[in-house]
Design an enzyme around this catalytic site. Structure first.
Site, mmCIF file in Angstrom:
data_model
loop_
_atom_site.group_PDB
_atom_site.id
_atom_site.type_symbol
_atom_site.label_atom_id
_atom_site.label_comp_id
_atom_site.label_asym_id
_atom_site.label_seq_id
_atom_site.Cartn_x
_atom_site.Cartn_y
_atom_site.Cartn_z
ATOM 1 N N SER A 1 36.559 25.671 42.653
ATOM 2 C CA SER A 1 36.963 24.711 41.751
ATOM 3 C C SER A 1 38.486 24.762 42.229
ATOM 4 O O SER A 1 39.235 25.929 41.848
ATOM 5 C CB SER A 1 36.970 25.177 40.297
ATOM 6 O OG SER A 1 35.708 25.309 39.784
ATOM 7 N N LYS B 1 35.273 18.010 38.440
ATOM 8 C CA LYS B 1 35.251 19.368 37.799
ATOM 9 C C LYS B 1 36.469 19.691 37.041
ATOM 10 O O LYS B 1 36.159 20.324 35.850
ATOM 11 C CB LYS B 1 35.365 20.587 38.912
ATOM 12 C CG LYS B 1 35.582 21.976 38.554
ATOM 13 C CD LYS B 1 34.277 22.237 38.033
ATOM 14 C CE LYS B 1 34.563 24.009 37.441
ATOM 15 N NZ LYS B 1 33.374 24.421 36.862
ATOM 16 N N LYS C 1 44.104 28.418 35.661
ATOM 17 C CA LYS C 1 44.097 27.922 37.035
ATOM 18 C C LYS C 1 43.536 26.246 37.040
ATOM 19 O O LYS C 1 44.280 25.439 37.544
ATOM 20 C CB LYS C 1 43.203 28.740 38.064
ATOM 21 C CG LYS C 1 43.218 28.196 39.368
ATOM 22 C CD LYS C 1 41.832 27.637 39.797
ATOM 23 C CE LYS C 1 40.558 28.325 39.325
ATOM 24 N NZ LYS C 1 39.437 27.754 39.688
HETATM 25 P P1 NAD Z 1 35.643 35.947 41.440
HETATM 26 O O1 NAD Z 1 36.947 36.271 41.015
HETATM 27 O O2 NAD Z 1 34.603 36.581 40.756
HETATM 28 O O3 NAD Z 1 35.018 35.785 42.940
HETATM 29 C C1 NAD Z 1 36.107 35.550 43.908
HETATM 30 C C2 NAD Z 1 35.692 36.242 45.381
HETATM 31 O O4 NAD Z 1 36.431 35.984 46.425
HETATM 32 C C3 NAD Z 1 36.078 37.730 45.036
HETATM 33 O O5 NAD Z 1 34.593 38.420 45.599
HETATM 34 C C4 NAD Z 1 37.104 38.066 46.168
HETATM 35 O O6 NAD Z 1 36.958 39.352 46.535
HETATM 36 C C5 NAD Z 1 36.826 36.934 47.120
HETATM 37 N N1 NAD Z 1 37.990 36.776 47.921
HETATM 38 C C6 NAD Z 1 39.189 36.220 47.551
HETATM 39 N N2 NAD Z 1 40.208 36.188 48.544
HETATM 40 C C7 NAD Z 1 39.061 36.248 49.605
HETATM 41 C C8 NAD Z 1 39.499 35.927 51.055
HETATM 42 N N3 NAD Z 1 40.622 35.956 51.442
HETATM 43 N N4 NAD Z 1 38.499 36.266 51.892
HETATM 44 C C9 NAD Z 1 37.248 36.620 51.358
HETATM 45 N N5 NAD Z 1 36.843 36.887 50.113
HETATM 46 C C10 NAD Z 1 37.909 36.734 49.105
HETATM 47 O O7 NAD Z 1 35.611 34.374 40.964
HETATM 48 P P2 NAD Z 1 34.101 33.591 40.483
HETATM 49 O O8 NAD Z 1 34.042 33.617 39.121
HETATM 50 O O9 NAD Z 1 32.997 33.800 41.377
HETATM 51 O O10 NAD Z 1 34.773 32.075 40.519
HETATM 52 C C11 NAD Z 1 34.733 31.409 42.153
HETATM 53 C C12 NAD Z 1 35.217 29.902 41.984
HETATM 54 O O11 NAD Z 1 33.964 29.330 41.123
HETATM 55 C C13 NAD Z 1 36.397 29.739 41.132
HETATM 56 O O12 NAD Z 1 37.119 28.604 41.764
HETATM 57 C C14 NAD Z 1 35.872 29.326 39.631
HETATM 58 O O13 NAD Z 1 36.828 28.470 38.927
HETATM 59 C C15 NAD Z 1 34.679 28.693 39.969
HETATM 60 N N6 NAD Z 1 33.712 28.881 38.945
HETATM 61 C C16 NAD Z 1 33.378 29.941 38.084
HETATM 62 C C17 NAD Z 1 32.663 30.056 37.193
HETATM 63 C C18 NAD Z 1 32.272 31.185 36.318
HETATM 64 O O14 NAD Z 1 31.655 31.235 35.149
HETATM 65 N N7 NAD Z 1 32.629 32.358 36.891
HETATM 66 C C19 NAD Z 1 31.779 28.805 36.988
HETATM 67 C C20 NAD Z 1 31.927 27.782 37.551
HETATM 68 C C21 NAD Z 1 33.091 27.768 38.330
#
Ligand code: NAD
Length: 295
Positions: free
Chosen positions: A95, A170, A238
């Site tokens: 997102s 979104k 964010k």
């Molecule tokens: P998270 O922080 O758990 O996961 C992000 C992952 O990206 C981590 O494992 C991190 O190590 C990895 N990462 C960061 N920088 C990196 C790089 N340069 N190279 C490789 N890997 C890298 O976040 P999440 O909760 O999984 O959310 C991910 C996206 O989905 C976000 O944009 C969030 O807004 C969206 N989202 C989350 C949810 C939720 O409930 N958690 C629901 C809908 C949407």
């Protein structure tokens, strides 16, 4: 067809598992090696770096926190742009700001690579079940080609328009969720202070007009004082930041979003940034010096 997925956090890890379950050939990468090991044990290949994914995969997906992370993985030094092949497709499921999606797409276009922005709604439980809702931006032909892949992770996949439309949708979703949690918290605090059991309020109104998916998911957490994420306050800050910025640039005032954003800022300052966004209730608990549904 070879798939690549970069970002195996709360969402990306179960999404990777569902791609494997559907039989796709999947290569993964994350800077955090713990989840990479788990997904490799479930059948994925591990890439040494982002460039390796660019060089070897036909459809490359990302599930990263925010615009700067996606920009750096795609356009930065050692990024996908250095190795990605003409004719491959990039799907960003994070997102992020819709303007960033358009900027990334324009750079990839120069390499002959098409992009979809395909953020999701549903959170970790639906990522695990494979029942996420995808909101997608990009051209119809690329959408049609990639839809079966997204359907391996979600039960609803809707094209909302051209590139950036997925993330605009979104942002609309995130405004509604944040304001809904604040409304549930405010209303349940009123009940608590007036001496009416919030659990009974929940049972009485959940089937009526005020009932919502947000209320179903978050009211039990609020009343149990369970703020384990789920979706973190920091991530919702964010999203509302991106919403306010997009609203300002297109001339759409967002007064209620701005107000809930300030509540989230208070919570972050108070050390709750890593709590689930249901912790908006804590803001009201602090104001009223009372817990909702307990003691
Ligand atoms: P998270 O922080 O758990 O996961 C992000 C992952 O990206 C981590 O494992 C991190 O190590 C990895 N990462 C960061 N920088 C990196 C790089 N340069 N190279 C490789 N890997 C890298 O976040 P999440 O909760 O999984 O959310 C991910 C996206 O989905 C976000 O944009 C969030 O807004 C969206 N989202 C989350 C949810 C939720 O409930 N958690 C629901 C809908 C949407």
């Amino acid at each position: 067809m070879k798939l690549g997925l970069i970002g195996l956090g709360i969402m990306g890890k179960p999404m990777a598992r569902n791609l494997l379950k559907a039989g796709y050939d999947l290569t993964v990468y994350d800077i955090n090696k713990g989840p990479v090991k788990e997904v490799v044990e479930a059948g994925a290949r591990e890439a040494a770096d982002v460039r390796e994914i660019g060089a070897n995969c036909d459809i490359i997906m990302t599930m990263l926190p925010d615009s700067p992370h996606v920009k750096s993985v795609v356009l930065g030094e050692g990024g996908l742009i250095e190795t990605i092949r003409e004719g491959s497709v990039f799907i960003d499921m994070s997102s992020i700001n819709p303007v960033a999606s358009q900027e990334i797409s324009a750079e990839l276009e120069k390499k002959g690579v098409k992009m979809l922005d395909a953020p999701v709604s549903g959170g970790e439980p639906k990522a695990i079940d494979g029942t996420l809702a995808f909101m997608v931006g990009g051209s119809q032909d690329v959408f049609d080609k990639c839809k079966p892949i997204l359907e391996a992770m979600g039960s609803s996949v809707v094209r909302c328009g051209d590139i950036g439309a997925g993330n605009t949708t979104k942002l609309a979703n995130q405004i509604i969720v944040a304001l809904n949690i604040a409304a549930v918290s405010e209303a349940f605090m009123l009940a608590e202070k007036a001496g009416v059991d919030p659990q009974l309020v929940f049972e009485a109104i959940r089937g009526g007009l005020a009932g919502s998916t947000v209320m179903e998911a978050k009211a039990p957490m609020i009343m149990a004082g369970n703020f384990k994420p789920g979706f973190k306050i920091d991530l919702h800050i964010k999203d509302l930041n991106n919403a306010l910025s997009a609203g300002h640039s297109v001339g759409s005032p967002l007064p209620l979003t701005a107000q809930v954003m300030e509540m989230l800022q208070v919570l972050r300052i108070d050390g709750c940034g890593q709590d689930d966004h249901s912790a908006i209730a804590k803001y009201y608990e602090k104001l009223a010096n009372t817990k909702i549904g307990r003691e």
